[in-house]
Design a protein around this motif. Structure first.
Motif, PDB file in Angstrom:
ATOM      1  N   CYS A 144       0.825  -1.211   0.000  1.00 47.06           N
ATOM      2  CA  CYS A 144       0.000   0.000   0.000  1.00 47.06           C
ATOM      3  C   CYS A 144       0.853   1.253   0.000  1.00 47.06           C
ATOM      4  CB  CYS A 144      -0.936  -0.002   1.209  1.00 47.06           C
ATOM      5  SG  CYS A 144      -2.282  -1.199   1.089  1.00 47.06           S
ATOM      6  N   MET A 145       1.970   1.229   0.733  1.00 44.95           N
ATOM      7  CA  MET A 145       2.872   2.385   0.760  1.00 44.95           C
ATOM      8  C   MET A 145       3.367   2.719  -0.648  1.00 44.95           C
ATOM      9  SD  MET A 145       5.312   1.670   4.041  1.00 44.95           S
ATOM     10  CE  MET A 145       4.639   1.200   5.628  1.00 44.95           C
ATOM     11  N   HIS A 194       3.254   8.154  -2.376  1.00 50.61           N
ATOM     12  CA  HIS A 194       3.457   9.446  -1.735  1.00 50.61           C
ATOM     13  C   HIS A 194       4.901   9.566  -1.260  1.00 50.61           C
ATOM     14  CE1 HIS A 194      -0.676  10.875  -1.642  1.00 50.61           C
ATOM     15  NE2 HIS A 194      -1.082   9.685  -1.236  1.00 50.61           N
ATOM     16  N   SER A 195       5.469  10.746  -1.421  1.00 53.96           N
ATOM     17  CA  SER A 195       6.808  10.991  -0.881  1.00 53.96           C
ATOM     18  C   SER A 195       6.663  11.453   0.561  1.00 53.96           C
ATOM     19  CB  SER A 195       7.534  12.039  -1.734  1.00 53.96           C
ATOM     20  OG  SER A 195       7.719  11.563  -3.035  1.00 53.96           O
ATOM     21  N   GLY A 211       7.851   4.180   1.795  1.00 56.37           N
ATOM     22  CA  GLY A 211       8.547   3.294   0.882  1.00 56.37           C
ATOM     23  C   GLY A 211       9.422   4.069  -0.079  1.00 56.37           C
ATOM     24  N   LEU A 212      10.597   3.521  -0.364  1.00 64.32           N
ATOM     25  CA  LEU A 212      11.563   4.150  -1.265  1.00 64.32           C
ATOM     26  C   LEU A 212      11.995   3.125  -2.305  1.00 64.32           C
ATOM     27  CD1 LEU A 212      13.767   5.637   1.579  1.00 64.32           C
ATOM     28  CD2 LEU A 212      12.152   6.947   0.216  1.00 64.32           C
ATOM     29  N   ARG A 232      12.528  12.662   6.139  1.00 64.85           N
ATOM     30  CA  ARG A 232      12.451  11.689   5.054  1.00 64.85           C
ATOM     31  C   ARG A 232      13.471  11.912   3.939  1.00 64.85           C
ATOM     32  NH1 ARG A 232      10.341  10.364   0.151  1.00 64.85           N
ATOM     33  NH2 ARG A 232       9.431   8.264  -0.033  1.00 64.85           N
ATOM     34  N   PRO A 233      13.722  13.140   3.487  1.00 63.39           N
ATOM     35  CA  PRO A 233      14.734  13.314   2.430  1.00 63.39           C
ATOM     36  C   PRO A 233      16.115  12.821   2.847  1.00 63.39           C
ATOM     37  CG  PRO A 233      13.387  15.290   2.634  1.00 63.39           C
ATOM     38  CD  PRO A 233      13.057  14.420   3.811  1.00 63.39           C
ATOM     39  N   HIS A 234      16.463  12.996   4.114  1.00 66.96           N
ATOM     40  CA  HIS A 234      17.759  12.516   4.598  1.00 66.96           C
ATOM     41  C   HIS A 234      17.790  10.991   4.652  1.00 66.96           C
ATOM     42  CE1 HIS A 234      18.676  16.663   5.549  1.00 66.96           C
ATOM     43  NE2 HIS A 234      17.574  16.742   6.291  1.00 66.96           N
TER      44      HIS A 234
END
Length: 251
Positions: free
Chosen positions: A74-75, A80-81, A117-118, A151-153
């Motif tokens: 689902c993530m 979504h970021s 999730g990435l 999150r960006p880090h």
């Protein structure tokens, strides 16, 4: 934002043993119970967690709950970021009827989380998840906002870690190539991603399958090779990993 925490996030990209402490700090920042990091490149799963939730999630992985749980799917589906909570993609009724939450999480006083999730260009799917005790209720919006600031880090650190792993493998292959040793660099599922010093003579030993999968013509050696690959992905070093290979002329 705590610049020391940001520094430790980047440090963990090159010293993976630091991730549990970083996950602890993320949990403390959000008054949560613990944190998780999953790195998946099928069929291989690597993970680590805060000490506070490690035992529960070891059972989650070993007993097969992870593969059945749709949370990470689902993530990625919502793309979504950001960190998402369960109610961002499931209704309360769906959550109540979810067997993973009903039978695994809630008996362990778990079941509320914020995760992201990435998708890394190396092929790894990374999941960061901060777990909250069910008895404490869902994470608040302000707590999720703190995670989204970081999150960006976390994303850049995860990408660096994945690329360093691939660079390390390629470095070993290049060293062997300089010594004149034929080398095939494999992904964890046994498919080839790089070849060096490969000669026509090697075709007497190697058999290629679909999607660049690699096998050996010598059936005994091939069984040992496949067992060795499987043992590496399972974290088990007990199998034989160096063995003779006969060619198709039995030499």
């Amino acid at each position: 934002m705590d610049t020391d925490l940001i520094d430790r996030i980047y440090e963990a990209s090159v010293v993976p043993e630091l991730w549990p402490d970083v996950l602890d700090e993320l949990s403390e920042l959000t008054d949560a119970r613990g944190g998780l990091l999953f790195a998946v490149q099928d069929p291989v799963l690597n993970w680590t967690a805060s000490d506070s939730v490690h035992d529960a999630f070891e059972s989650y992985v070993v007993d097969g709950w992870f593969r059945r749980c749709g949370r990470r799917i689902c993530m990625f589906k919502h793309a979504h970021s950001a960190f998402l909570r369960e109610h961002d993609y499931w209704s309360e009724e769906e959550l109540e009827n979810n067997e993973i939450y009903r039978d695994f999480f809630r008996p362990r006083d778990l079941g509320y989380s914020a995760g992201t999730g990435l998708a890394i260009p190396t092929g790894d799917n990374i999941v960061f998840s901060i777990e909250q005790s069910y008895s404490n209720g869902p994470l608040e919006s302000a707590q999720v906002a703190l995670l989204n600031e970081l999150r960006p880090h976390l994303a850049r650190s995860a990408m660096v870690a994945a690329r360093l792993g691939l660079k390390s493998a390629r470095g070993a292959s290049e060293t062997l190539a300089k010594l004149g040793v034929p080398t095939i660099l494999l992904k964890a599922d046994g498919t080839a991603i790089d070849i060096s010093n490969f000669t026509d003579d090697m075709t007497h030993h190697i058999v290629w399958g679909g999607n660049n999968s690699v096998g050996l013509k010598d059936p005994v050696a091939n069984d040992l090779l496949q067992a060795a690959i499987s043992s590496l992905t399972a974290g088990n070093q007990a199998s034989v990993q160096s063995f003779p290979v006969r060619d198709d002329g039995d030499q």
